[in-house]
Design a protein around this motif. Structure first.
Motif, PDB file in Angstrom:
ATOM      1  N   UNK A  16       0.829  -1.208   0.000  1.00 46.09           N
ATOM      2  CA  UNK A  16       0.000   0.000   0.000  1.00 46.09           C
ATOM      3  C   UNK A  16       0.862   1.257   0.000  1.00 46.09           C
ATOM      4  N   UNK A  17       1.911   1.260   0.831  1.00 42.78           N
ATOM      5  CA  UNK A  17       2.775   2.440   0.881  1.00 42.78           C
ATOM      6  C   UNK A  17       3.486   2.642  -0.457  1.00 42.78           C
ATOM      7  N   UNK A  18       3.924   1.554  -1.072  1.00 44.79           N
ATOM      8  CA  UNK A  18       4.554   1.681  -2.385  1.00 44.79           C
ATOM      9  C   UNK A  18       3.597   2.208  -3.433  1.00 44.79           C
ATOM     10  N   UNK A  19       2.327   1.755  -3.384  1.00 47.24           N
ATOM     11  CA  UNK A  19       1.326   2.238  -4.340  1.00 47.24           C
ATOM     12  C   UNK A  19       1.087   3.735  -4.155  1.00 47.24           C
ATOM     13  N   UNK A  20       0.964   4.177  -2.893  1.00 48.38           N
ATOM     14  CA  UNK A  20       0.722   5.598  -2.621  1.00 48.38           C
ATOM     15  C   UNK A  20       1.900   6.440  -3.083  1.00 48.38           C
ATOM     16  N   UNK A  21       3.087   6.072  -2.615  1.00 45.11           N
ATOM     17  CA  UNK A  21       4.263   6.882  -2.913  1.00 45.11           C
ATOM     18  C   UNK A  21       4.587   6.857  -4.401  1.00 45.11           C
ATOM     19  N   UNK A  22       4.392   5.701  -5.048  1.00 42.05           N
ATOM     20  CA  UNK A  22       4.659   5.617  -6.482  1.00 42.05           C
ATOM     21  C   UNK A  22       3.765   6.545  -7.281  1.00 42.05           C
ATOM     22  N   UNK A  23       2.469   6.600  -6.947  1.00 42.60           N
ATOM     23  CA  UNK A  23       1.553   7.487  -7.669  1.00 42.60           C
ATOM     24  C   UNK A  23       1.891   8.955  -7.442  1.00 42.60           C
ATOM     25  N   UNK A  24       2.225   9.317  -6.187  1.00 38.78           N
ATOM     26  CA  UNK A  24       2.547  10.718  -5.905  1.00 38.78           C
ATOM     27  C   UNK A  24       3.838  11.141  -6.603  1.00 38.78           C
ATOM     28  N   UNK A  25       4.858  10.285  -6.567  1.00 39.07           N
ATOM     29  CA  UNK A  25       6.117  10.620  -7.243  1.00 39.07           C
ATOM     30  C   UNK A  25       5.936  10.660  -8.759  1.00 39.07           C
ATOM     31  N   UNK A  26       5.105   9.762  -9.287  1.00 38.63           N
ATOM     32  CA  UNK A  26       4.870   9.768 -10.731  1.00 38.63           C
ATOM     33  C   UNK A  26       4.148  11.038 -11.148  1.00 38.63           C
ATOM     34  N   UNK A  27       3.194  11.491 -10.303  1.00 38.40           N
ATOM     35  CA  UNK A  27       2.504  12.743 -10.588  1.00 38.40           C
ATOM     36  C   UNK A  27       3.482  13.910 -10.580  1.00 38.40           C
ATOM     37  N   UNK A  28       4.386  13.925  -9.572  1.00 36.85           N
ATOM     38  CA  UNK A  28       5.381  15.002  -9.500  1.00 36.85           C
ATOM     39  C   UNK A  28       6.334  14.942 -10.689  1.00 36.85           C
ATOM     40  N   UNK A  29       6.707  13.737 -11.129  1.00 33.29           N
ATOM     41  CA  UNK A  29       7.619  13.600 -12.274  1.00 33.29           C
ATOM     42  C   UNK A  29       7.026  14.221 -13.532  1.00 33.29           C
ATOM     43  N   UNK A  30       5.717  14.071 -13.711  1.00 33.11           N
ATOM     44  CA  UNK A  30       5.081  14.571 -14.925  1.00 33.11           C
ATOM     45  C   UNK A  30       4.925  16.087 -14.916  1.00 33.11           C
ATOM     46  N   UNK A  31       4.813  16.693 -13.695  1.00 27.03           N
ATOM     47  CA  UNK A  31       4.528  18.117 -13.618  1.00 27.03           C
ATOM     48  C   UNK A  31       5.724  18.968 -13.208  1.00 27.03           C
TER      49      UNK A  31
END
Length: 496
Positions: free
Chosen positions: A366-381
């Motif tokens: 769960x923590x990996x899913x949360x952090x992965x989505x947030x970091x991926x969002x930051x990477x795109x923006x």
């Protein structure tokens, strides 16, 4: 009253109120039984004591009357007199509580010095007096007396004369004896009560030890130190331990089956989605752009819903992640390395601020899913840098992802999948993050006032190497607590 936080379906906790502990309740019942029993015993002892005291008073009065009758003589003039001085010195002390009186034809003719010249008003002889039993009278001063009054014949030269002899004792002496007995008995019974209550407390401590062991094992299961209840417990408690083990087994099976069904669903939909995508491309090639657009939109909606439901199925949540802990620093560093090798990630400056050994009470997936989505969002923006910060805040841990891209704007709204709200993968990622955090009773917070992208969440944890000083530094750096000036956002729009 104690408050107990119990899991509630969905986010948050339900507070249960416990009026008192089982140990306290049982101890109160035991103390009430001990006190009630000793109180009944005390009253019974007082009644028995008074009965025996009155019997002793009656015997004492009989002996005193017999002594007085034996010492009664007639002098040379034929008047009654006492041959020898009474043995009880109280007869010689005025109003001492011990009295005697000799009457002839109802008139007192001889009094003890203790009466001080004031005869007793004995009235007429009743049935009790005629049988020789003792009775009670009240003096003009208000004192109650126990009295024995009987007739005796004394010889004269011209015949025998009959006199009435009365012996009396003050009731105050009995009352004093009774009061002293009650006080001494209360002290003894109080000590006995303390001993019995202490023994009951010790007995409860020994009796409830199996429940204490179950509680400790439940804490160990919740903290991940063991998987099931293992200790030997009494036969009365064993069914509870077995039922809890079966409940944990059933919960694991339900989660495993749900994930298997979600995986099967995703695999089953993969081929139809691929076929629809191919048909959409064929329609575009045939010049049917409008139809192809509608097909593409529907396929995207299907993919969005499937991805979200798969993410929710993979999430453990607080209810199913008993005992799960994750090393936040190790996971954060690993994901930052992965993101730095993805498209656009190589061009960004990545910084990870997480003290070693910082632990979160969350399932690692769960923590990996949360952090992965947030970091991926930051990477795109992000424009040039992304910062991941993990820090202790009291007994919890706050995780913040910050980038130098455009902010979320003041008109941000909670993540959703309603038509027109989110169409990008970044928006779906935030929705998935919010769904997983909701399973732990937490929320995703996004700074709507910042000109750059800042997202954060707080979950329970145990920090190593970061205490109150670290929490204070985090508050000072961010400038405000989490509860103020934050709200959820579904998509990022450049701030003006």
């Amino acid at each position: 009253m104690a408050e107990i936080a119990a899991p509630r379906d969905g986010a948050g906790t339900t507070t249960l109120r416990a009026a008192r502990t089982l140990r306290r309740r049982m101890l109160m019942v035991a103390a009430a039984c001990v006190i009630g029993t000793l109180a009944v015993a005390g009253v019974s002892l007082v009644v028995v004591f008074e009965k025996h005291v009155l019997e002793m008073i009656g015997k004492d009065l009989d002996l005193r009357w017999a002594d007085l009758a034996r010492d009664l003589r007639l002098d040379a003039d034929g008047d009654p007199t006492i041959a020898q001085e009474a043995r009880d010195s109280r007869y010689r002390t005025p109003r001492s509580g011990a009295y005697w009186q000799i009457s002839e034809n109802g008139a007192p003719v001889l009094l003890s010095p203790s009466l001080d010249g004031r005869p007793l008003d004995l009235g007429q002889a009743g049935p009790a007096r005629s049988t020789g039993a003792w009775f009670e009278i009240e003096t003009p001063e208000g004192h109650e007396l126990y009295v024995v009054e009987r007739d005796v014949a004394v010889g004269r030269p011209d015949g025998r004369s009959r006199y009435r002899l009365a012996v009396a004792l003050d009731h105050a002496q009995v009352a004093q004896a009774r009061g002293a007995f009650v006080w001494d008995m209360a002290v003894v019974l109080g000590l006995i009560a303390l001993v019995l209550v202490a023994a009951a407390a010790f007995q409860l401590r020994v009796t409830l030890q199996p429940l204490a062991r179950l509680r400790d094992e439940l804490s160990a299961i919740r903290e991940g130190r063991q998987a099931r209840f293992r200790s030997a417990v009494p036969a009365e408690v064993a069914p509870l331990a077995h039922d809890l083990n079966r409940l944990l087994d059933g919960q694991e099976q339900l989660v495993r089956k749900a994930r298997e069904r979600a995986g099967a669903l995703a695999h089953g939909l993969k081929t139809p989605i691929a076929i629809l995508t191919a048909e959409q491309r064929r329609l575009e090639a045939d010049g049917q752009a409008e139809v192809a657009k509608r097909v593409r939109e529907q396929v995207a909606a299907i993919q969005t819903h499937v991805e979200r439901e798969l993410a929710r199925a993979r999430a453990h949540g607080a209810a199913t992640a008993l005992g799960a802990y994750v090393d936040a620093s190790a996971t954060a560093e690993r994901l930052v390395r992965v993101m730095s090798r993805m498209p656009r990630g190589e061009d960004l400056a990545w910084r990870c601020e997480a003290p070693a050994g910082l632990m979160l009470r969350m399932d690692p997936d769960d923590f990996g899913e949360i952090l992965g989505n947030l970091l991926d969002n930051a990477r795109k923006w992000a424009s040039g840098s992304v910062t991941l910060r993990c820090e202790a805040v009291g007994q919890s841990v706050r995780v913040t992802v910050e980038d130098d891209g455009p902010g979320f704007g003041s008109n941000a709204s909670p993540p959703s999948l309603t038509a027109g709200d989110r169409e990008s993968s970044a928006g779906l990622g935030l929705v998935i993050v919010q769904d997983i955090l909701a399973a732990y009773g937490a929320s995703l917070w996004i700074d709507r006032a910042a000109t750059n992208g800042v997202v954060s969440f707080v979950v329970p944890g145990a920090a190593a190497g970061a205490g109150r000083a670290g929490a204070a530094a985090a508050e000072a750096r961010d400038g405000a607590p989490l509860s103020g000036g934050w709200r959820l956002a579904s998509e990022r729009t450049p701030s003006v």
